[in-house]
Design a protein around this motif. Structure first.
Motif, PDB file in Angstrom:
ATOM      1  N   ARG A 346       0.832  -1.213   0.000  1.00 44.16           N
ATOM      2  CA  ARG A 346       0.000   0.000   0.000  1.00 44.16           C
ATOM      3  C   ARG A 346       0.862   1.258   0.000  1.00 44.16           C
ATOM      4  N   ARG A 349       2.343   1.847  -3.455  1.00 40.88           N
ATOM      5  CA  ARG A 349       1.344   2.329  -4.412  1.00 40.88           C
ATOM      6  C   ARG A 349       1.002   3.800  -4.163  1.00 40.88           C
ATOM      7  N   ASN A 352       3.876   5.785  -5.667  1.00 44.44           N
ATOM      8  CA  ASN A 352       3.791   5.777  -7.121  1.00 44.44           C
ATOM      9  C   ASN A 352       2.716   6.728  -7.622  1.00 44.44           C
ATOM     10  N   ALA A 388       3.026  -4.403  -6.556  1.00 44.42           N
ATOM     11  CA  ALA A 388       3.212  -2.978  -6.258  1.00 44.42           C
ATOM     12  C   ALA A 388       4.528  -2.464  -6.823  1.00 44.42           C
ATOM     13  N   CYS A 392       5.144   0.015 -10.264  1.00 37.16           N
ATOM     14  CA  CYS A 392       5.600   1.332  -9.810  1.00 37.16           C
ATOM     15  C   CYS A 392       6.543   1.940 -10.847  1.00 37.16           C
TER      16      CYS A 392
END
Length: 517
Positions: A346, A349, A352, A388, A392
């Motif tokens: 999380r 993300r 990103n 993730a 990214c």
């Protein structure tokens, strides 16, 4: 035409009633509990004189059951925009002194207005959550209101940062709005958050539980993982909002607030070498590494009480804002488990979405073994980390400090997962598994017959490390950018970051990927 004194007086009287909220007595009662009013919280958030309110005179519909003769100032929520450290921010604060801050149709419309304003202006949204829940008298209108709020939370996700401050009750469906936001700050006392409280749980299951067990700040920060920051009180919560915003861009089309220096300081830091234990089996405290890596007092840890085997947070390196993800060998040997994978994925993300470069510090023995982990879905959860990192596109710098074994080597942003630069210390060990485990598999029969099994194991393990786990082997095969002196870590990372700020990476066109949730 000159406006009459009567009209101006009426304006001031109406404004004064709205500003008073539920009245002086209710505000004093809150102060006795160590709580601020909704307006006091917003005044603390914004620079003096910059708050402009939206929907000051809004009122609930008189058609609602039992509410015909009631006046609810601002319908129990204060909404507006202001400046925080020179940058525009949209915010709302639910007013518990007015109908317990309960949400009705107009209350929800005002919150949605704050969200729409944040979207149009491209500015962060801060929400002070302090509400008794849905306004029962408004029935399905209240439920509809929550639906609109949730929908707009999702519309804003990845567009502007959303910060929830839970500083009072946040129960039932109301808890889903902060859960849909990027960060939750929760005050230690007087705040709680749950879907079903102790009374409902006992009525349905027969099990007696306490409020602390299901809704307290400590529980959500350390067990459920819902809360990212614990605040001592309202004032501390606002200070945390200020600090968090200092690392974030206003929206997804802007760069984070870097403070770039003219030149990168290339001075080596010999203390970094002193932090490495002589015995590779001894844990190394990654906080000490992070402290030397980032600029002085420039690390804000996120989720500090949850999944402590993985450290995540924001920092600055030579003025550049970064997100840091690091294994913590002091907890569970730094192994990745269910919660650590969720926590890391999380955070990656979020970085990103908001153009924040990611720096990964690796000292990981693998994924945590055990039946609980397998039955809990470690495959699915671990895949979140892989997804993730691979999805990214911001600058990604990885430093392998010591252990990097098996799938966890990949899950901590290896070159194959898209790292732009991968550096390794001479102490790095990169292999399918740890040396001792590999030796037991490869030489099990020979070891069983050895007169001194322990000594033979150590001898073979040392040879395995030198030949098959050496960072130079990975570097010779092109998997590592360079093997570096630990003392040069800060300067090498800073230089790589500065060069990477112009990074552009195109991906195949698609609606979105399907992360293994």
């Amino acid at each position: 035409m000159t406006i009459s004194a009567t009209l101006l007086e009426e304006l001031e009287n109406r404004r004064a009633k709205t500003m008073a909220g539920g009245g002086e007595d209710k505000i004093k009662a809150r102060h006795k509990k160590g709580l601020l009013s909704a307006r006091e919280r917003l005044a603390l958030l914004f620079q003096e004189g910059t708050f402009q309110e939206i929907g000051t005179h809004a009122q609930h519909s008189a058609r609602q059951f039992g509410m015909e003769k009631k006046t609810l100032p601002g319908d129990g929520v204060v909404v507006g925009t202001g400046y925080v450290d020179g940058r525009v921010v949209a915010a709302f604060g639910q007013d518990f002194t007015v109908a317990a801050g309960s949400l009705g149709k107009m209350h929800a419309m005002k919150i949605v207005k704050a969200m729409e304003t944040a979207s149009r202006l491209g500015v962060p949204l801060v929400a002070f959550k302090d509400s008794g829940g849905a306004r029962i008298q408004e029935g399905v209108d209240a439920l509809s209101g929550y639906g609109h709020v949730f929908y707009n939370n999702v519309l804003l996700s990845g567009v502007v940062p959303q910060i929830a401050v839970v500083c009072g009750p946040c129960a039932g469906g109301a808890a889903y709005s902060p859960a849909l936001m990027d960060f939750i700050i929760m005050t230690k006392n007087n705040a709680y958050m749950f879907i079903t409280g102790p009374d409902v749980i006992k009525a349905v299951t027969g099990k007696a539980v306490t409020m602390d067990q299901v809704g307290s700040t400590d529980m959500h920060a350390s067990v459920s993982g819902n809360v990212h920051f614990i605040a001592e009180d309202d004032t501390h919560a606002v200070a945390l909002v200020h600090r968090l915003l200092s690392y974030l861009p206003a929206n997804n089309s802007e760069e984070p607030p870097h403070r770039l220096t003219a030149d990168i300081n290339m001075t080596e830091d010999p203390v970094m070498c002193e932090l490495i234990p002589d015995d590779s089996s001894k844990p190394m405290d990654v906080y000490k590494i992070i402290e030397r890596l980032v600029d002085p007092d420039e690390f804000l840890e996120v989720h500090a009480s949850f999944a402590a085997n993985l450290v995540v947070g924001f920092g600055r390196i030579e003025g550049m804002v970064v997100g840091i993800i690091a294994n913590q060998p002091m907890v569970k040997a730094g192994a990745l488990d269910l919660d650590a994978a969720d926590k890391g994925a999380r955070f990656i993300r979020f970085c990103n979405a908001f153009n924040i470069p990611v720096v990964t510090l690796v000292d990981v023995p693998g994924f945590l073994p055990g039946i609980e982990q397998e039955r809990g879905g470690i495959i699915r959860h671990g895949a979140k980390m892989l997804f993730a990192y691979a999805s990214c596109t911001v600058p990604k710098i990885t430093v392998i400090l010591r252990k990097a074994y098996g799938g966890s080597y990949l899950a901590m942003c290896s070159q194959e997962l898209g790292a732009d630069f991968v550096y390794a210390w001479p102490t790095a060990e990169i292999a399918v598994m740890g040396a001792e485990g590999a030796i037991n598999i490869l030489y099990g029969k020979e070891l069983a017959a050895a007169p001194d099994r322990a000594a033979k194991t150590r001898e073979l393990a040392a040879a395995y490390r030198a030949e098959f786990a050496s960072p130079y082997l990975s570097a010779s095969n092109g998997y590592i950018t360079d093997v570096i002196n630990p003392a040069a870590t800060r300067s090498m990372v800073a230089l790589a970051l500065r060069k990477s700020l112009s990074k552009r990476e195109m991906r195949p066109p698609k609606k979105h990927g399907n992360i293994p949730l």
